[in-house]
Design an enzyme around this catalytic site. Sequence first.
Site, PDB file in Angstrom:
ATOM      1  N   ASP A  67      14.728  18.369  52.805  1.00  0.00           N
ATOM      2  CA  ASP A  67      15.631  18.123  53.891  1.00  0.00           C
ATOM      3  C   ASP A  67      16.675  19.460  53.911  1.00  0.00           C
ATOM      4  O   ASP A  67      16.383  20.441  53.042  1.00  0.00           O
ATOM      5  CB  ASP A  67      16.832  17.093  53.601  1.00  0.00           C
ATOM      6  CG  ASP A  67      17.061  16.529  52.281  1.00  0.00           C
ATOM      7  OD1 ASP A  67      16.988  17.890  51.392  1.00  0.00           O
ATOM      8  OD2 ASP A  67      17.623  15.794  52.030  1.00  0.00           O
ATOM      9  N   ASN A 135      24.149   5.542  47.953  1.00  0.00           N
ATOM     10  CA  ASN A 135      23.901   4.233  48.847  1.00  0.00           C
ATOM     11  C   ASN A 135      22.288   4.150  49.028  1.00  0.00           C
ATOM     12  O   ASN A 135      21.957   3.548  49.990  1.00  0.00           O
ATOM     13  CB  ASN A 135      24.606   4.532  50.295  1.00  0.00           C
ATOM     14  CG  ASN A 135      23.883   5.877  50.848  1.00  0.00           C
ATOM     15  OD1 ASN A 135      22.980   6.498  50.417  1.00  0.00           O
ATOM     16  ND2 ASN A 135      24.497   6.155  51.999  1.00  0.00           N
ATOM     17  N   HIS A 137      19.949   6.545  49.616  1.00  0.00           N
ATOM     18  CA  HIS A 137      19.150   7.402  50.313  1.00  0.00           C
ATOM     19  C   HIS A 137      18.148   8.258  49.884  1.00  0.00           C
ATOM     20  O   HIS A 137      18.524   8.306  48.734  1.00  0.00           O
ATOM     21  CB  HIS A 137      20.090   8.139  51.402  1.00  0.00           C
ATOM     22  CG  HIS A 137      20.869   9.137  50.908  1.00  0.00           C
ATOM     23  ND1 HIS A 137      22.278   9.471  50.935  1.00  0.00           N
ATOM     24  CD2 HIS A 137      20.330  10.271  49.964  1.00  0.00           C
ATOM     25  CE1 HIS A 137      22.527  10.615  50.291  1.00  0.00           C
ATOM     26  NE2 HIS A 137      21.576  10.831  49.750  1.00  0.00           N
ATOM     27  N   GLU A 142      19.589   7.940  55.556  1.00  0.00           N
ATOM     28  CA  GLU A 142      20.419   6.906  55.218  1.00  0.00           C
ATOM     29  C   GLU A 142      20.294   5.505  55.486  1.00  0.00           C
ATOM     30  O   GLU A 142      19.088   5.278  56.235  1.00  0.00           O
ATOM     31  CB  GLU A 142      21.689   7.317  56.289  1.00  0.00           C
ATOM     32  CG  GLU A 142      22.289   8.872  55.908  1.00  0.00           C
ATOM     33  CD  GLU A 142      23.277   8.979  54.672  1.00  0.00           C
ATOM     34  OE1 GLU A 142      22.949   8.162  53.628  1.00  0.00           O
ATOM     35  OE2 GLU A 142      24.259   9.673  54.680  1.00  0.00           O
TER      36      GLU A 142
HETATM   37  C1  GLP Z   1      21.435  14.732  48.502  1.00  0.00           C
HETATM   38  C2  GLP Z   1      20.005  15.182  48.887  1.00  0.00           C
HETATM   39  C3  GLP Z   1      19.024  14.153  48.369  1.00  0.00           C
HETATM   40  C4  GLP Z   1      19.462  14.117  46.795  1.00  0.00           C
HETATM   41  C5  GLP Z   1      20.982  13.333  46.844  1.00  0.00           C
HETATM   42  C6  GLP Z   1      21.402  12.940  45.533  1.00  0.00           C
HETATM   43  O1  GLP Z   1      22.057  13.860  49.421  1.00  0.00           O
HETATM   44  N1  GLP Z   1      19.815  15.294  50.471  1.00  0.00           N
HETATM   45  O2  GLP Z   1      17.795  14.728  48.364  1.00  0.00           O
HETATM   46  O3  GLP Z   1      18.676  13.013  46.312  1.00  0.00           O
HETATM   47  O4  GLP Z   1      21.839  14.344  47.356  1.00  0.00           O
HETATM   48  O5  GLP Z   1      21.970  14.156  44.584  1.00  0.00           O
HETATM   49  P1  GLP Z   1      22.491  14.305  43.203  1.00  0.00           P
HETATM   50  O6  GLP Z   1      21.122  14.417  42.598  1.00  0.00           O
HETATM   51  O7  GLP Z   1      23.379  15.554  43.344  1.00  0.00           O
HETATM   52  O8  GLP Z   1      22.979  13.201  43.024  1.00  0.00           O
END
Ligand code: GLP
Length: 244
Positions: A67, A135, A137, A142
Amino acid sequence: MKFIQVKDYKHLSREAADLIINRVRQKPSLKLGLATGETPIETYRLLIDDHQKNGTSYKQVKTFNLDEYVGLSGEHEQSYHYFMKKYLFDHIDIPKECTYIPNGNGQGLAECNLYEDIISQHGGIDLQLLGIGRNGHIGFNEPGTSFDSKTHVIDLTPSTREANARFFNGIEKVPTKAITMGISTILQSKEILMIISGESKREALHNLIHNGIDEAFPASALKNHPNVTVIVDEAACGNTRLPN
Ligand code: GLP
């Protein structure tokens, strides 16, 4: 889904890096799906360390990121283009033209279709690395995103913008939209590796284990996939018992 529980973030990163290194050694032209966020940073550091010490090569590997934020340039320090260069690409021998990331400044639907085409033209992703949002995702899919979704532009929820505000100077600076591989794009990967670390992910892990398959909790889509490994640390587990 196969769960592996490890002590802490350090061990989780070692386990994840070893699995990725193994796959790259088994298939030097691996098509590798990559994730951003805080969780994979140490895994990437270990890949770099192994590349430097043991010479594992990424010359033939192609990478596909999940993404990107809409509206940030590749030079913006919080863009995922910047993140990937900083934490991985600039330190291994992968040719830059073999690293694909959705273009957050592209032409909406056309950009989404182009990204899908690029993945298919390469024969699909062999191994996809995933984190998880609080959440549930995955990528930036989402809650409520269709499990049939392909790469698309999505409105970020207030909770995701809040969770990521720590990287920006305040929530108002966090983009409101992102472009993300869809859930069906992710499920087409031959193998999936999810890493879940820390107390802030405890509820997400609990829901992943106990919820049914439901679009309200995007990560539950992984239960439809035949080859998923989830590595979790003790802080993420809390009192949650992992399935055998
Ligand atoms: C973002 C990314 C996800 C990732 C999530 C959790 O939203 N788009 O791919 O898994 O963050 O990130 P973190 O590892 O910082 O908790």
